[in-house]
Enzyme design. Sequence first.
Site, PDB file in Angstrom:
ATOM      1  N   ARG A 182       6.717   2.741  24.464  1.00  0.00           N
ATOM      2  CA  ARG A 182       5.338   3.110  24.769  1.00  0.00           C
ATOM      3  C   ARG A 182       4.430   2.007  24.248  1.00  0.00           C
ATOM      4  NH1 ARG A 182       4.970   6.746  28.473  1.00  0.00           N
ATOM      5  NH2 ARG A 182       3.133   7.766  27.633  1.00  0.00           N
ATOM      6  N   GLU A 217      -3.281   0.870  30.645  1.00  0.00           N
ATOM      7  CA  GLU A 217      -2.597   0.585  31.895  1.00  0.00           C
ATOM      8  C   GLU A 217      -3.436   1.111  33.055  1.00  0.00           C
ATOM      9  OE1 GLU A 217       1.424   2.039  31.839  1.00  0.00           O
ATOM     10  OE2 GLU A 217       1.909   1.012  29.979  1.00  0.00           O
ATOM     11  N   HIS A 252       4.856  -1.755  33.845  1.00  0.00           N
ATOM     12  CA  HIS A 252       5.485  -0.461  33.581  1.00  0.00           C
ATOM     13  C   HIS A 252       6.464  -0.092  34.703  1.00  0.00           C
ATOM     14  CE1 HIS A 252       4.763   3.535  31.250  1.00  0.00           C
ATOM     15  NE2 HIS A 252       6.031   3.416  31.618  1.00  0.00           N
TER      16      HIS A 252
END
Length: 321
Positions: A230, A259, A278
């Site tokens: 994370r 993000e 990601h």
Amino acid sequence: MSGRSRATRPTLLVLDADPPPRLGKLTGRARIVHTDEAKLAERLPEADVLLVWDFHSKALRAAWPGEGPRPVWVHTASAGADHLLSPELIESDTVITNARGIFDEPIAEYVAGLVLAFAKDLPRTLDLQSRREWRHRETRRVGGTRACVVGSGPIGRAIARSLKALGIQAAVVGRTPRTGIHGPGDLDRLLAHADWVVCAAPLTESTRGMFDTRRFGVMQPSAHFINVGRGPLVIEEDLVEALSRRWIAGAALDVFDREPLPDDSPLWEVPGLVVSPHMSGDIIGWRDELALQFVDLYEHWAAGKPLKNVIDKKRGYVPGH
């Protein structure tokens, strides 16, 4: 907890993302209602089950404390659950499950690819090619090097297996020491000897910001750092400093504090850093796998069978990590 009876069709509320999940197998077995973030709080009281398909959304934290009944079960189509957990949800009787098992091998393959790319200097090769520059270099062998994998859940263990297949000595660090798993007290010692440091830990209050100036300072100047866990596990400013001062040789981030990564983030241009959006676990067909997993869990729930992948809400992850 919801007081509605399962004698009628349960209401399944889906917090949507594009594309929406394929839930055709539940036709006639559930009343499926789709919502966006703006209407989540309004529609939450009517739901028996909530599917958080938009796993980037943090809207449930704000919506959960409202008035009315709440779903008895929440499923997130992600490995992490930190984006869901408000104090009220943690204290409730609602069960939370996650997508444990879907991303393990894809992420492990992605990490192995990054390790090989760093060892064989592929980022520089591509850069030199773009400039039509012929520059012979020597590269590293990965066999016989050492890795420290932080996070002992299914993803961390899959990463360790993939690295071991490349001939890398991989040590795994978890919350609790046990056979084959090191405890937190061994972390700094392992970091000091690792060529590859891979972060795949869950985000909790004890892991937030765990990779900071001190931890980067412990690492070898030849070490590479990879985060597929994370974003908030890493103090990004400290990583920028570590790379700029060459405390470590390079890094790769697949997850970030914000993000999408903002255009003006210094991470785009810091030397020695590979930025990916990601995507480490997202293989072709991954959304269909997530939908099939949820349908399987729904069938267990509708039949009154115990659910798999149940998150310990106090810890923030599925026990056994």
